[in-house]
Write an enzyme that holds these catalytic residues in place. Structure first.
Site, PDB file in Angstrom:
ATOM      1  CD  GLU A 297       1.353   9.967  15.446  1.00  0.00           C
ATOM      2  OE1 GLU A 297       2.631   9.743  16.053  1.00  0.00           O
ATOM      3  OE2 GLU A 297       0.878   9.717  14.563  1.00  0.00           O
ATOM      4  CE1 TYR A 372      -0.170   0.812  12.300  1.00  0.00           C
ATOM      5  CE2 TYR A 372      -0.884   2.527  13.373  1.00  0.00           C
ATOM      6  CZ  TYR A 372      -0.109   1.859  12.405  1.00  0.00           C
ATOM      7  OH  TYR A 372       1.030   2.585  12.119  1.00  0.00           O
TER       8      TYR A 372
HETATM    9 ZN   LIG Z   1       1.077   5.130  15.585  1.00  0.00          ZN
END
Ligand SMILES: [Zn+2]
Length: 437
Positions: A297, A372
């Site tokens: 994050e 990802y």
């Molecule tokens: Zn992310």
């Protein structure tokens, strides 16, 4: 009087064909809101400063159907013709505005905000057990304010929210004023850096504010008092993480520092907002098991929040980079190094269906794990090709050149070409083929 729906509105992003209006650009939003937690009632005004990009008489703002609009004015003139339907506030002016004209809109609105149903589940404004969170990605912003909701239209924000004094309000930017009158407190935040609407957030809860010392960038937190002990352990290495990312990616992009919110409720996944990351109580259990996510994050402040995709199909430029930052943090903090993690994830990726195109995964697979992992593996392959010095110079170059900008994949591969002219096969294999190399 009602405005007829346009037959075929121009599409900005085919992943979210109904979002945004290409007819104008916003430079600033000022939200002046009152929110009553107990009865979930939001009301107030949005003042939106924009400039027209084409000759314009009719245009739209994105706004959830659970909110209703009582008054609209544009450039000081009350607008007689507006209507709300299907998540759009349609506004028709009495006369045309020329291309390049300034447009100051004031929208008075209110209602009981609800999350927006999307392909990716409920997004946007959400009531917690005792408070509120906003998870705007990718199209949740209109659940609480009228906006031109596409990531390429970045603007400055001033967010002012009045609510019961027992709650702490966290929004984007610097807290510039906090005034308590009777049982109400008005919180005013100023976010000067250009920000995409999906990264604008509102967090309300019975939170204690914590200031973390020993860091080059100010780091704050807001969390329930009961989690203070767990927080001190689980989030302790954030200053080191911040130092590492500043070293590898360049200066932290925001002047107002970084805030972590931990909600009293559990959350499925943490999420990023401009200058803020939001975690659930389950990510703060004293085991430090969420440290990977804390790094992820934080890295979004550079990749995603500052350097933002123009269209969602390029989301690997957010998630691949944030995922790779997890591996870089692991490498620096004494865990498995990036090479080891890459090998492990490569093996796992090869065992999954090989039908995903990283450069255009399709809206349904936008948040697929493979975006990802494959994104991070692409960067690892690039690092192997360029060598560490050039690879990290490229990342800093990327974050600096496009700071607070909007980008597409070609911008990245184009910039990388300045570091090596042998990269075409690497992009072909990783970005533009479905087979895992
Ligand atoms: Zn992310």
């Amino acid at each position: 009087m009602k405005v007829p729906a346009e037959k075929c509105a121009p599409v900005i992003d085919d992943y979210l064909p109904r979002s945004g209006d290409p007819g104008y650009r916003v430079s600033r939003y000022e939200l002046d809101l009152e929110y009553r937690v107990a009865i979930n009632r939001l009301s107030g005004t949005a003042t939106i400063t924009a400039v027209t990009l084409v000759e314009l008489q009719q245009f739209t703002l994105d706004l959830s159907a659970s909110l209703s609009v009582s008054k609209v004015s544009v450039n000081g003139q009350r607008v007689a013709q507006f209507s709300c339907r299907g998540g759009k506030l349609r506004i028709r002016l009495a006369s045309k505005l020329a291309a390049g004209a300034a447009m100051a809109m004031v929208v008075r609105y209110g209602g009981a905000p609800q999350p927006i149903r999307s392909l990716w589940g409920d997004v946007g404004f959400e009531e917690l057990t005792d408070g509120v969170l906003v998870a705007g990605q990718p199209n949740g912003a209109p659940s609480w304010f009228p906006c031109n909701d596409h990531p390429g239209d970045k603007a400055a924000f001033r967010i002012q929210v009045s609510t019961e004094s027992r709650y702490r309000v966290v929004a984007n930017g610097k807290l510039v004023a906090r005034r308590t009158r009777a049982s109400q407190t008005v919180w005013t935040y100023e976010q000067p850096e250009p920000t995409s609407t999906y990264l604008i957030t509102l967090q309300i809860g019975v939170y204690e504010a914590v200031r973390l010392a020993r860091t080059p960038v100010p780091i704050q937190a807001a969390l329930p008092a009961r989690l203070r002990g767990e927080f001190e352990h689980d989030f302790a290495r954030q200053p080191e993480m911040m130092s590492l990312f500043v070293e590898l990616f360049g200066p932290y992009p925001l002047g107002s520092g970084y805030t972590v919110v931990v909600t009293d409720d559990d959350l499925d996944i943490p999420l990023e907002a401009q200058g803020i990351s939001i975690f659930g109580a389950n990510h703060c259990d004293g085991s430090r098991a969420a440290e990977r996510l804390i790094a992820h994050e934080l890295a979004h402040q550079w990749f995603g929040n500052s350097v933002t995709v123009r269209r969602w199909r390029d989301i690997w430029l957010h998630e691949g980079f944030a995922c790779y930052a997890e591996w870089l943090w692991s490498e620096r903090s004494g865990g498995p190094d990036a090479d080891e993690l890459a090998r492990l994830h490569h093996e796992q990726l090869r065992a999954k269906p090989q039908d995903l195109l990283l450069a255009d995964p399709g809206p349904r697979h936008m948040f697929d794990d493979r975006v990802y992992t494959r994104g991070a593996l692409t960067l690892h392959a690039l690092r192997g090709r360029l060598g560490d010095a050039n690879f990290f110079a490229l990342l800093r170059d990327w974050a600096t050149r496009h700071r607070h900008g909007a980008v597409v994949t070609d911008d990245f591969t184009g910039l990388a070409a300045g570091y090596s002219d042998q990269l075409r096969p690497l992009w072909e294999a990783w970005l533009y083929s479905t087979t895992v190399p």
